[in-house]
Design a protein around this motif. Structure first.
Motif, short mmCIF file in Angstrom:
data_model
loop_
_atom_site.label_atom_id
_atom_site.label_comp_id
_atom_site.label_asym_id
_atom_site.label_seq_id
_atom_site.Cartn_x
_atom_site.Cartn_y
_atom_site.Cartn_z
N LEU A 51 6.18 -11.74 2.56
CA LEU A 51 4.60 -11.92 2.79
C LEU A 51 4.00 -11.66 3.94
O LEU A 51 2.92 -11.35 4.13
CB LEU A 51 4.32 -13.27 2.13
N LEU A 52 4.99 -11.63 5.01
CA LEU A 52 4.26 -11.26 6.57
C LEU A 52 3.75 -9.92 6.73
O LEU A 52 4.28 -8.96 6.25
CB LEU A 52 5.23 -11.75 7.61
N ASN A 53 2.58 -9.73 7.34
CA ASN A 53 2.31 -8.50 7.71
C ASN A 53 1.61 -8.49 9.30
O ASN A 53 1.97 -9.72 9.95
CB ASN A 53 1.34 -8.22 6.86
N ASP A 54 0.96 -7.35 9.78
CA ASP A 54 0.80 -7.48 11.24
C ASP A 54 -0.67 -8.28 11.35
O ASP A 54 -0.89 -8.66 12.59
CB ASP A 54 0.65 -6.12 11.64
N LYS A 55 -1.18 -9.11 10.36
CA LYS A 55 -2.24 -9.86 10.67
C LYS A 55 -1.81 -11.45 10.63
O LYS A 55 -2.84 -12.20 10.68
CB LYS A 55 -3.31 -9.47 9.67
N THR A 56 -0.59 -11.49 10.21
CA THR A 56 -0.19 -12.94 9.92
C THR A 56 0.32 -13.75 11.18
O THR A 56 0.85 -13.31 12.04
CB THR A 56 1.11 -12.88 8.92
N VAL A 102 2.25 -17.25 12.15
CA VAL A 102 3.18 -18.20 11.75
C VAL A 102 3.04 -19.31 12.43
O VAL A 102 3.30 -19.26 13.80
CB VAL A 102 4.56 -17.71 11.53
#
Length: 398
Positions: free
Chosen positions: A373-378, A380
């Protein structure tokens, strides 16, 4: 913004110009006037349920934006912030804590005001232990100088500061010498010491065959990610990061082997690092979590470079007059040797195999799903414990 200031508006103006556009906290009677000024300023107040929540939120904000802030009332609010501020100090996060306090005039007639603990200086004395500057703004003639001194320490050391304003001085006018926030001098290192330090690093590397870089969170705190990448690529040296330094270099970079740490690292990464014949630890404090056995072994033979914002240590001695940022930039600019490619530990990205309807939920499946689900806007955020250790294998996309 404006040409006439009070102690309160001057402080808020300085913070806004340094990039603080949101402030966390809970109003209380000793800080209501300042909260009114925050309402009227471009800085947006974000309320929290507890003061310690405000402190941790300000810490997270600072790690992303370079400066974070919290505003709370005296003692009953401020002392509830100690744990969050201490965490920010330990992990180098530039948080500004603003607290109201009893007015100077009311202290004269009533030495036992509500929320007070022991005496009026107790709260400041507590925060003096976990900040790089602890200031009470109780004199309009020195307010600008004291604000700028504290902010300069915040920016230079990337650690929290404490600013306390008695509530009857928030609206006191001040004459200012400058409408601009303070700046940290670009280079304060001793040129000869810096040149010698870099030359010594070059000498160690010239006799090495298997060097490796171990990078930590201070690379991010001081905005040196691009310089780190340039150094890695110029030398063609493999790089591992500490858990706290995760993502200081792109995790899909071909020379990034992953997270190193005795408690969280994969065995093949631990073995690869510990097989190095030269270790450059840049911006990391070596705690029991890292358990860097290679550092102890190589230190004994004079094959280590350990550079942090607190000290630059090469082999068995320290360079007291060399700043961390200057040292990293000087390494990038220096003609350091380049090394031939060598086999790196295999990448072990989190695999996700969709479980059957009756299968047990496992950490691998949960984090494998999250990794997809991770992208360059996430962004964590992982709680301490299993969540943090399992998150070490998540791939940060930027």
């Amino acid at each position: 913004m404006q040409n006439t200031y009070t102690i309160g508006t001057l402080l808020l103006d300085r913070l806004y110009k340094l990039g603080l556009h949101h402030i966390f906290g809970i109003p209380g009677d000793y800080v209501l006037t300042l909260f009114k000024l925050i309402e009227e300023s471009p800085i947006r107040h974000i309320g929290t349920t507890r003061e310690d929540c405000a402190g941790f939120a300000a810490d997270a904000y600072a790690r992303i934006h370079g400066i974070g802030g919290a505003c709370v009332t005296y003692c009953v609010g401020g002392l509830n912030m100690v744990n969050a501020v201490a965490c920010a100090y330990a992990e180098r996060s530039p948080v500004v804590l603003i607290s109201g306090s009893p007015g100077l005039n009311e202290r004269v007639n009533n030495p036992f005001l509500h929320h007070m603990v022991r005496d009026f200086s107790t709260q400041r004395d507590v925060f003096e232990k976990v900040t790089v500057a602890s200031v009470v703004l109780d004199d309009p003639h020195t307010a600008e100088r004291e604000i700028d001194r504290a902010l300069k320490a915040l920016m230079q050391f990337k650690r929290p500061i404490y600013l306390e304003i008695p509530r009857d001085l928030v609206m006191t006018p001040v004459q200012v010498a400058s409408t601009s926030p303070p700046k940290v001098t670009a280079c304060q290192s001793d040129p000869a010491a810096l040149k010698e330090a870099v030359a010594e690093v070059r000498g160690i590397l010239s006799g090495s065959e298997r060097p490796i870089i171990l990078a930590g969170a201070e690379i991010h705190r001081f905005g040196l990610q691009d310089q780190l990448t340039e150094l890695v690529e110029h030398m063609h040296v493999p790089i591992a990061t500490t858990l706290l330094g995760k993502s200081v270099i792109r995790e899909d970079h071909p020379l990034n082997i992953g997270v190193y740490g005795g408690l969280v690292g994969r065995e093949e990464i631990l073995e690869f690092v510990e097989n190095a014949d030269c270790l450059l630890t840049l911006g990391t404090l070596l705690t029991d979590v890292e358990d860097a056995k290679a550092h102890a072994t190589l230190l004994a033979t004079g094959r280590t470079v350990h550079a942090t914002a607190d000290s630059i240590a090469i082999k068995h001695h320290k360079y007291e007059d060399v700043r961390f940022e200057d040292f990293i930039r000087a390494l990038v600019a220096s003609p350091l040797p380049s090394f031939p490619a060598r086999a790196l530990p295999p990448r072990d990205s989190v695999r996700f195999d969709p479980p059957g309807p009756e299968a047990a939920v496992t950490l691998r499946n949960v984090f494998g799903y999250l990794d997809g689900l991770l992208n360059d806007k996430t962004v964590v955020i992982a709680a301490v414990g299993e969540s943090l250790f399992a998150a070490a294998d998540l791939r940060v996309r930027q």
